[in-house]
Design a protein around this motif. Structure first.
Motif, PDB file in Angstrom:
ATOM      1  N   THR A 135      50.306  48.813  52.948  1.00  0.00           N
ATOM      2  CA  THR A 135      49.083  49.268  52.297  1.00  0.00           C
ATOM      3  C   THR A 135      48.073  49.744  53.344  1.00  0.00           C
ATOM      4  OG1 THR A 135      48.429  46.950  52.243  1.00  0.00           O
ATOM      5  CG2 THR A 135      49.268  47.885  50.191  1.00  0.00           C
ATOM      6  N   GLU A 136      48.155  49.194  54.544  1.00  0.00           N
ATOM      7  CA  GLU A 136      47.258  49.628  55.612  1.00  0.00           C
ATOM      8  C   GLU A 136      48.053  50.438  56.633  1.00  0.00           C
ATOM      9  OE1 GLU A 136      45.496  46.096  57.232  1.00  0.00           O
ATOM     10  OE2 GLU A 136      45.013  45.367  55.227  1.00  0.00           O
ATOM     11  N   ASN A 137      47.383  51.404  57.265  1.00  0.00           N
ATOM     12  CA  ASN A 137      48.083  52.286  58.202  1.00  0.00           C
ATOM     13  C   ASN A 137      48.729  51.562  59.368  1.00  0.00           C
ATOM     14  OD1 ASN A 137      48.006  54.731  56.954  1.00  0.00           O
ATOM     15  ND2 ASN A 137      46.041  55.329  57.807  1.00  0.00           N
ATOM     16  N   LEU A 138      48.037  50.570  59.930  1.00  0.00           N
ATOM     17  CA  LEU A 138      48.580  49.856  61.085  1.00  0.00           C
ATOM     18  C   LEU A 138      49.884  49.146  60.709  1.00  0.00           C
ATOM     19  CD1 LEU A 138      48.209  49.068  64.054  1.00  0.00           C
ATOM     20  CD2 LEU A 138      47.034  47.012  63.286  1.00  0.00           C
ATOM     21  N   GLU A 139      49.855  48.489  59.567  1.00  0.00           N
ATOM     22  CA  GLU A 139      51.045  47.779  59.076  1.00  0.00           C
ATOM     23  C   GLU A 139      52.177  48.780  58.820  1.00  0.00           C
ATOM     24  OE1 GLU A 139      51.821  43.790  56.897  1.00  0.00           O
ATOM     25  OE2 GLU A 139      51.180  44.380  58.877  1.00  0.00           O
ATOM     26  N   LYS A 140      51.827  49.967  58.286  1.00  0.00           N
ATOM     27  CA  LYS A 140      52.803  51.011  58.020  1.00  0.00           C
ATOM     28  C   LYS A 140      53.470  51.440  59.323  1.00  0.00           C
ATOM     29  CE  LYS A 140      51.741  54.035  54.729  1.00  0.00           C
ATOM     30  NZ  LYS A 140      51.183  55.194  54.015  1.00  0.00           N
ATOM     31  N   VAL A 141      52.675  51.617  60.375  1.00  0.00           N
ATOM     32  CA  VAL A 141      53.189  52.015  61.694  1.00  0.00           C
ATOM     33  C   VAL A 141      54.082  50.922  62.268  1.00  0.00           C
ATOM     34  CG1 VAL A 141      52.513  52.491  64.090  1.00  0.00           C
ATOM     35  CG2 VAL A 141      51.314  53.624  62.222  1.00  0.00           C
ATOM     36  N   ARG A 142      53.656  49.651  62.138  1.00  0.00           N
ATOM     37  CA  ARG A 142      54.457  48.527  62.641  1.00  0.00           C
ATOM     38  C   ARG A 142      55.796  48.444  61.919  1.00  0.00           C
ATOM     39  NH1 ARG A 142      51.407  43.494  61.887  1.00  0.00           N
ATOM     40  NH2 ARG A 142      53.281  42.470  62.623  1.00  0.00           N
ATOM     41  N   MET A 143      55.768  48.652  60.598  1.00  0.00           N
ATOM     42  CA  MET A 143      57.010  48.638  59.824  1.00  0.00           C
ATOM     43  C   MET A 143      57.930  49.758  60.288  1.00  0.00           C
ATOM     44  SD  MET A 143      56.365  47.776  55.809  1.00  0.00           S
ATOM     45  CE  MET A 143      58.067  47.704  55.249  1.00  0.00           C
ATOM     46  N   ARG A 144      57.370  50.953  60.446  1.00  0.00           N
ATOM     47  CA  ARG A 144      58.156  52.118  60.869  1.00  0.00           C
ATOM     48  C   ARG A 144      58.816  51.857  62.234  1.00  0.00           C
ATOM     49  NH1 ARG A 144      60.151  55.638  58.326  1.00  0.00           N
ATOM     50  NH2 ARG A 144      58.278  56.376  57.378  1.00  0.00           N
ATOM     51  N   GLU A 145      58.067  51.271  63.157  1.00  0.00           N
ATOM     52  CA  GLU A 145      58.612  50.961  64.489  1.00  0.00           C
ATOM     53  C   GLU A 145      59.800  50.008  64.385  1.00  0.00           C
ATOM     54  OE1 GLU A 145      55.226  49.469  66.625  1.00  0.00           O
ATOM     55  OE2 GLU A 145      54.526  51.483  67.155  1.00  0.00           O
ATOM     56  N   LYS A 146      59.642  48.973  63.569  1.00  0.00           N
ATOM     57  CA  LYS A 146      60.716  47.989  63.386  1.00  0.00           C
ATOM     58  C   LYS A 146      61.941  48.633  62.725  1.00  0.00           C
ATOM     59  CE  LYS A 146      57.560  44.060  63.182  1.00  0.00           C
ATOM     60  NZ  LYS A 146      58.104  43.181  64.221  1.00  0.00           N
ATOM     61  N   GLU A 147      61.689  49.466  61.715  1.00  0.00           N
ATOM     62  CA  GLU A 147      62.787  50.153  61.027  1.00  0.00           C
ATOM     63  C   GLU A 147      63.569  51.021  62.006  1.00  0.00           C
ATOM     64  OE1 GLU A 147      60.010  50.275  57.041  1.00  0.00           O
ATOM     65  OE2 GLU A 147      60.281  52.094  58.223  1.00  0.00           O
TER      66      GLU A 147
END
Length: 168
Positions: A135-147
């Motif tokens: 829901t937040e951009n930072l979390e989205k970026v962190r998820m993308r990095e992990k993926e």
């Protein structure tokens, strides 16, 4: 791998032929995410392949969105606390539902394999089961990095054309 990860895979659709090896890929994906996140102890994850109609019904029923989507996550835990299978002692992380129809279309759209798309959707969804959100951009970026890290570990190259839309 010391801890047992049980991945229950069900195919509830006939629209897209399930390629050989995709079930193993899904299992490897689940294992890679849990390992990356330092998840301790045995765990159980349920993964269901459905079609656009099936995922649309679930999306409408559980999220009030009458539209098909690529993947849905149904986490069973909250704040790192999970139900435990009394027989096995495994923590029940939840359910992942993937529209194979949507995965096939997205793979074509992004110019990569169905395996890459299903692997990515699985990794994305398992992170949701572990409490991640975008829901937040930072979390989205962190998820993308992990993926992407998981995709790299599994030898599924990233597609540079993949853009995160603001409409998720």
């Amino acid at each position: 791998m010391a801890d047992k990860i049980k991945v229950i895979i069900t195919n509830n659709q006939k629209t897209v032929k399930i390629p050989t090896g995709i079930r193993m890929l899904v299992r490897r994906c689940c294992n890679a995410v849990l390992k990356l996140e330092g998840f301790e102890g045995p765990a159980e994850i349920s993964v269901t392949f459905t079609d656009n109609e099936g995922i649309r019904e679930l999306n409408k029923q559980y999220r009030d969105k009458d539209i098909e989507t690529d993947v849905l996550s149904f986490p069973m835990g909250e704040n790192g606390v999970y139900d435990t299978d009394m027989e096995t002692g495994a923590k029940i992380l939840g359910d992942v539902v993937i529209s194979m129809e949507k995965a096939r279309d997205q793979a074509e759209l992004f110019g990569h394999s169905l395996q890459r798309e299903v692997g990515y959707l699985t990794a994305h969804s398992v992170l949701h089961l572990l409490g991640y959100d975008h829901t937040e951009n930072l979390e989205k970026v962190r998820m993308r990095e992990k993926e992407e890290l998981v995709m790299e570990q599994l030898g599924l190259p990233a597609s540079s054309s993949y853009i995160v839309s603001d409409y998720e």
